[in-house]
Scaffold this active site. Sequence first.
Site, mmCIF file in Angstrom:
data_model
loop_
_atom_site.group_PDB
_atom_site.id
_atom_site.type_symbol
_atom_site.label_atom_id
_atom_site.label_comp_id
_atom_site.label_asym_id
_atom_site.label_seq_id
_atom_site.Cartn_x
_atom_site.Cartn_y
_atom_site.Cartn_z
ATOM 1 N N LYS A 126 58.748 -27.171 -20.783
ATOM 2 C CA LYS A 126 59.804 -27.734 -19.479
ATOM 3 C C LYS A 126 59.558 -28.725 -19.181
ATOM 4 O O LYS A 126 59.927 -29.522 -18.415
ATOM 5 C CB LYS A 126 59.282 -26.456 -18.758
ATOM 6 N N ARG B 84 53.909 -30.242 -12.338
ATOM 7 C CA ARG B 84 55.284 -30.615 -12.919
ATOM 8 C C ARG B 84 56.242 -32.629 -11.491
ATOM 9 O O ARG B 84 56.675 -33.110 -12.611
ATOM 10 C CB ARG B 84 56.264 -30.193 -13.484
ATOM 11 N N GLU C 112 59.826 -36.578 -25.698
ATOM 12 C CA GLU C 112 59.013 -35.396 -25.151
ATOM 13 C C GLU C 112 58.494 -35.852 -24.399
ATOM 14 O O GLU C 112 58.711 -36.715 -23.815
ATOM 15 C CB GLU C 112 58.047 -36.063 -26.985
ATOM 16 N N VAL D 67 46.253 -35.339 -17.870
ATOM 17 C CA VAL D 67 46.922 -35.653 -16.853
ATOM 18 C C VAL D 67 48.330 -34.594 -17.330
ATOM 19 O O VAL D 67 48.944 -33.139 -17.229
ATOM 20 C CB VAL D 67 48.129 -37.500 -17.577
ATOM 21 N N ASP E 18 52.007 -30.338 -16.186
ATOM 22 C CA ASP E 18 51.786 -29.226 -16.225
ATOM 23 C C ASP E 18 50.169 -29.147 -15.977
ATOM 24 O O ASP E 18 49.617 -29.778 -17.148
ATOM 25 C CB ASP E 18 52.297 -28.716 -16.242
ATOM 26 N N ASP F 120 49.486 -35.406 -28.689
ATOM 27 C CA ASP F 120 48.985 -35.496 -28.143
ATOM 28 C C ASP F 120 48.557 -35.331 -29.375
ATOM 29 O O ASP F 120 48.237 -36.731 -30.272
ATOM 30 C CB ASP F 120 48.848 -34.321 -28.198
HETATM 31 P P1 IMP Z 1 50.795 -31.513 -29.272
HETATM 32 O O1 IMP Z 1 50.970 -30.621 -30.344
HETATM 33 O O2 IMP Z 1 48.723 -31.866 -29.530
HETATM 34 O O3 IMP Z 1 50.976 -32.979 -29.560
HETATM 35 O O4 IMP Z 1 50.848 -31.381 -27.822
HETATM 36 C C1 IMP Z 1 51.623 -31.345 -27.055
HETATM 37 C C2 IMP Z 1 51.957 -30.634 -26.341
HETATM 38 O O5 IMP Z 1 50.377 -29.703 -25.235
HETATM 39 C C3 IMP Z 1 52.861 -31.139 -24.859
HETATM 40 O O6 IMP Z 1 53.832 -30.909 -25.154
HETATM 41 C C4 IMP Z 1 52.322 -30.503 -23.419
HETATM 42 O O7 IMP Z 1 53.164 -29.697 -23.124
HETATM 43 C C5 IMP Z 1 50.527 -30.565 -23.913
HETATM 44 N N1 IMP Z 1 49.555 -31.144 -23.741
HETATM 45 C C6 IMP Z 1 48.705 -31.746 -24.300
HETATM 46 N N2 IMP Z 1 47.830 -32.845 -23.917
HETATM 47 C C7 IMP Z 1 48.911 -32.349 -22.251
HETATM 48 C C8 IMP Z 1 47.651 -33.314 -20.785
HETATM 49 O O8 IMP Z 1 47.057 -33.968 -20.442
HETATM 50 N N3 IMP Z 1 48.319 -33.192 -19.985
HETATM 51 C C9 IMP Z 1 49.524 -31.195 -19.512
HETATM 52 N N4 IMP Z 1 49.812 -31.730 -20.364
HETATM 53 C C10 IMP Z 1 49.770 -31.832 -22.254
HETATM 54 MG MG MG Z 2 52.558 -27.813 -21.139
#
Ligand code: IMP
Ligand code: MG
Length: 179
Positions: free
Chosen positions: A44, A166, A100, A154, A160, A104
């Site tokens: 979401k 959100r 996106e 954040v 969220d 992260d």
């Molecule tokens: P990745 O696979 O580690 O790149 O994770 C990405 C997902 O982790 C994002 O789509 C978010 O849902 C969640 N996420 C990562 N960092 C944060 C943050 O600081 N706040 C909220 N959600 C986060």
């Molecule tokens: Mg999330």
Amino acid sequence: MTLPEGIERVLFTEEQVAARVMEVAAEIDRKYQGRDLKLIGVLKGSVFFLTALARALNVPVKIDFLAISSFGGGRAAQGMVRIAKDLDEPIQDEDVLLVEDIVDTGFTTRYLLQTLAGRGPRSLGICTLLDRNVRRIVQVPVDFRCFEIPDRFVVGCGLDCRQLYRNLGCIAVMNPDKQ
Ligand code: IMP
Ligand code: MG
């Protein structure tokens, strides 16, 4: 809107986010001039950003969404995601931009890129509201980013903390004690 308790500080105000979204939309318009663009949002978190971006774009835009769920728990499961709700339409021969909330570690984005690339789009790009490059584990080619952020959790603009916040217009750092 008053800031909820649990928020430590504002990183980017609603005005800063809106201004930056306009700038990035102009970049996207330049790149896709003369073509139709399909924006694919990841539910979401990217909904708020995707709608703001879509309204700022001048190129003809279609939108579609998918939802993913991650297998939680433990390092071994890191980056293991599956599609919980797929796109409604095929993307064959379309110019596709994956939208996106945040890139992260890069695991989620890489999985989605691989999955979408297998469906034969004409082109496939990535646009993210936030980029936390300091935590990147797998490299992904981010074509458009609004903000680079430090290594803090954040919320706001779709992001969220346990499904809350959100709808904040700003992007804010959570107080670690309240996460
Ligand atoms: P990745 O696979 O580690 O790149 O994770 C990405 C997902 O982790 C994002 O789509 C978010 O849902 C969640 N996420 C990562 N960092 C944060 C943050 O600081 N706040 C909220 N959600 C986060
Ligand atoms: Mg999330």
